[in-house]
Design a protein around this motif. Structure first.
Motif, PDB file in Angstrom:
ATOM      1  N   ARG A   5       0.845  -1.181   0.000  1.00 24.24           N
ATOM      2  CA  ARG A   5       0.000   0.000   0.000  1.00 24.24           C
ATOM      3  C   ARG A   5       0.886   1.239   0.000  1.00 24.24           C
ATOM      4  O   ARG A   5       2.031   1.187   0.439  1.00 24.24           O
ATOM      5  N   LEU A   6       0.321   2.342  -0.470  1.00 25.94           N
ATOM      6  CA  LEU A   6       1.010   3.625  -0.391  1.00 25.94           C
ATOM      7  C   LEU A   6       0.577   4.312   0.895  1.00 25.94           C
ATOM      8  O   LEU A   6      -0.610   4.325   1.229  1.00 25.94           O
ATOM      9  N   VAL A   7       1.551   4.872   1.603  1.00 27.83           N
ATOM     10  CA  VAL A   7       1.260   5.645   2.810  1.00 27.83           C
ATOM     11  C   VAL A   7       1.919   7.008   2.681  1.00 27.83           C
ATOM     12  O   VAL A   7       2.944   7.164   2.009  1.00 27.83           O
ATOM     13  N   GLU A   8       1.313   7.989   3.329  1.00 28.78           N
ATOM     14  CA  GLU A   8       1.943   9.303   3.379  1.00 28.78           C
ATOM     15  C   GLU A   8       3.068   9.254   4.412  1.00 28.78           C
ATOM     16  O   GLU A   8       2.959   8.550   5.420  1.00 28.78           O
ATOM     17  N   PRO A   9       4.135   9.998   4.154  1.00 31.41           N
ATOM     18  CA  PRO A   9       5.224  10.041   5.135  1.00 31.41           C
ATOM     19  C   PRO A   9       4.701  10.449   6.511  1.00 31.41           C
ATOM     20  O   PRO A   9       3.890  11.364   6.634  1.00 31.41           O
ATOM     21  N   ASP A  10       5.169   9.744   7.533  1.00 31.58           N
ATOM     22  CA  ASP A  10       4.683   9.971   8.887  1.00 31.58           C
ATOM     23  C   ASP A  10       5.752   9.508   9.871  1.00 31.58           C
ATOM     24  O   ASP A  10       6.499   8.571   9.576  1.00 31.58           O
ATOM     25  N   ARG A  11       5.771  10.122  11.034  1.00 35.29           N
ATOM     26  CA  ARG A  11       6.769   9.770  12.055  1.00 35.29           C
ATOM     27  C   ARG A  11       6.645   8.315  12.498  1.00 35.29           C
ATOM     28  O   ARG A  11       7.605   7.723  12.984  1.00 35.29           O
ATOM     29  N   TRP A  70       5.166   6.559   0.410  1.00 34.60           N
ATOM     30  CA  TRP A  70       6.063   5.425   0.590  1.00 34.60           C
ATOM     31  C   TRP A  70       5.276   4.144   0.358  1.00 34.60           C
ATOM     32  O   TRP A  70       4.117   4.016   0.768  1.00 34.60           O
ATOM     33  N   LEU A  71       5.909   3.184  -0.312  1.00 37.28           N
ATOM     34  CA  LEU A  71       5.284   1.888  -0.552  1.00 37.28           C
ATOM     35  C   LEU A  71       5.649   0.962   0.600  1.00 37.28           C
ATOM     36  O   LEU A  71       6.831   0.684   0.837  1.00 37.28           O
ATOM     37  N   MET A  72       4.617   0.501   1.310  1.00 33.61           N
ATOM     38  CA  MET A  72       4.810  -0.374   2.470  1.00 33.61           C
ATOM     39  C   MET A  72       4.398  -1.791   2.106  1.00 33.61           C
ATOM     40  O   MET A  72       3.384  -1.988   1.434  1.00 33.61           O
ATOM     41  N   GLN A  77       7.246  -2.603   6.161  1.00 33.25           N
ATOM     42  CA  GLN A  77       8.582  -2.158   5.771  1.00 33.25           C
ATOM     43  C   GLN A  77       8.458  -1.332   4.495  1.00 33.25           C
ATOM     44  O   GLN A  77       7.709  -1.704   3.581  1.00 33.25           O
ATOM     45  N   ILE A  78       9.184  -0.230   4.431  1.00 33.97           N
ATOM     46  CA  ILE A  78       9.153   0.599   3.229  1.00 33.97           C
ATOM     47  C   ILE A  78      10.002  -0.073   2.161  1.00 33.97           C
ATOM     48  O   ILE A  78      11.188  -0.334   2.372  1.00 33.97           O
ATOM     49  N   VAL A  79       9.386  -0.351   1.019  1.00 33.02           N
ATOM     50  CA  VAL A  79      10.093  -0.992  -0.090  1.00 33.02           C
ATOM     51  C   VAL A  79      10.242  -0.064  -1.293  1.00 33.02           C
ATOM     52  O   VAL A  79      10.946  -0.399  -2.245  1.00 33.02           O
ATOM     53  N   GLY A  80       9.587   1.099  -1.256  1.00 36.08           N
ATOM     54  CA  GLY A  80       9.703   2.026  -2.376  1.00 36.08           C
ATOM     55  C   GLY A  80       9.190   3.402  -2.013  1.00 36.08           C
ATOM     56  O   GLY A  80       8.626   3.605  -0.938  1.00 36.08           O
ATOM     57  N   ALA A  81       9.424   4.346  -2.918  1.00 39.71           N
ATOM     58  CA  ALA A  81       8.946   5.714  -2.740  1.00 39.71           C
ATOM     59  C   ALA A  81       8.519   6.256  -4.093  1.00 39.71           C
ATOM     60  O   ALA A  81       9.085   5.887  -5.130  1.00 39.71           O
ATOM     61  N   VAL A  82       7.522   7.131  -4.059  1.00 35.97           N
ATOM     62  CA  VAL A  82       7.016   7.742  -5.281  1.00 35.97           C
ATOM     63  C   VAL A  82       6.762   9.215  -5.007  1.00 35.97           C
ATOM     64  O   VAL A  82       6.331   9.589  -3.909  1.00 35.97           O
ATOM     65  N   ASN A  83       7.072  10.054  -5.987  1.00 34.39           N
ATOM     66  CA  ASN A  83       6.828  11.489  -5.909  1.00 34.39           C
ATOM     67  C   ASN A  83       5.954  11.861  -7.098  1.00 34.39           C
ATOM     68  O   ASN A  83       6.311  11.580  -8.239  1.00 34.39           O
ATOM     69  N   ILE A  84       4.788  12.460  -6.801  1.00 35.08           N
ATOM     70  CA  ILE A  84       3.817  12.803  -7.838  1.00 35.08           C
ATOM     71  C   ILE A  84       3.745  14.320  -7.962  1.00 35.08           C
ATOM     72  O   ILE A  84       3.403  15.005  -6.989  1.00 35.08           O
ATOM     73  N   ARG A  85       4.083  14.819  -9.141  1.00 37.59           N
ATOM     74  CA  ARG A  85       3.984  16.253  -9.401  1.00 37.59           C
ATOM     75  C   ARG A  85       2.547  16.560  -9.820  1.00 37.59           C
ATOM     76  O   ARG A  85       1.996  15.900 -10.707  1.00 37.59           O
TER      77      ARG A  85
END
Length: 173
Positions: A5-11, A70-72, A77-85
């Protein structure tokens, strides 16, 4: 493949993100998307920066709003990241596109990229993008396959000043 799943960055994800970042840094591979090259040791500062980018606050000249996810995996566990303009400027129209993404070195070859791009396209649609531009260097065969598997239609290539050929693909949302 595991459920992701995609999650928003968070502490909440600090420890797994630091692991993700350190693995990528140690690999010496190019850090893609660009936002993962930001040193995360001031984690709260990084989260603030990402939130500002999403909301268009304090953008550098020539930059557009962008959302990072972040792809969890199923084990959180974070396995990837994506940035959408959210929009395209001239540079992004030529060689950047709407979506930049990357999979951590130890998680590659698991088709995470195909799933992550699919999920990112859904997020882009939620942001109001109706037709997404996704690009890759012409020699990056795996990224090209990922884009094509997600419905990419080839458009005219762009040649950068250094001679690098960028393949450009449009995906209807």
């Amino acid at each position: 493949m595991q459920t992701v799943r995609l999650v928003e960055p968070d502490r909440r994800w600090k420890d797994t993100y630091l692991s993700f970042y350190e693995e990528w840094k140690k690999s010496q591979d190019q850090m893609v998307p660009w936002v993962i090259s930001i040193e995360p040791y001031d984690f709260e500062g990084m989260l603030t920066f990402l939130n500002q980018q999403k909301n268009g606050i304090g953008l550098s000249e020539g930059w557009v709003k962008s959302s990072t996810y972040w792809l969890m995996d199923a084990d959180d566990q974070i396995v990837g990241a994506v940035n959408i303009r959210h929009d395209l400027n001239e540079h992004l129209l030529n060689a950047g596109g709407h979506i930049g993404y990357g999979i951590r070195p130890s998680a590659r070859e698991n088709r995470y990229a195909v799933t992550m791009l699919s999920l990112a396209l859904g997020k882009a649609k939620e942001l109001g993008v109706s037709r997404a531009l996704v690009v890759c260097d012409s020699d990056n065969i795996s990224f090209k396959r990922t884009i094509l598997r997600n419905g990419g239609t080839p458009d005219k290539d762009y040649i950068e000043e250094d001679g690098n050929r960028v393949n450009r693909f449009w995906i209807e949302l």
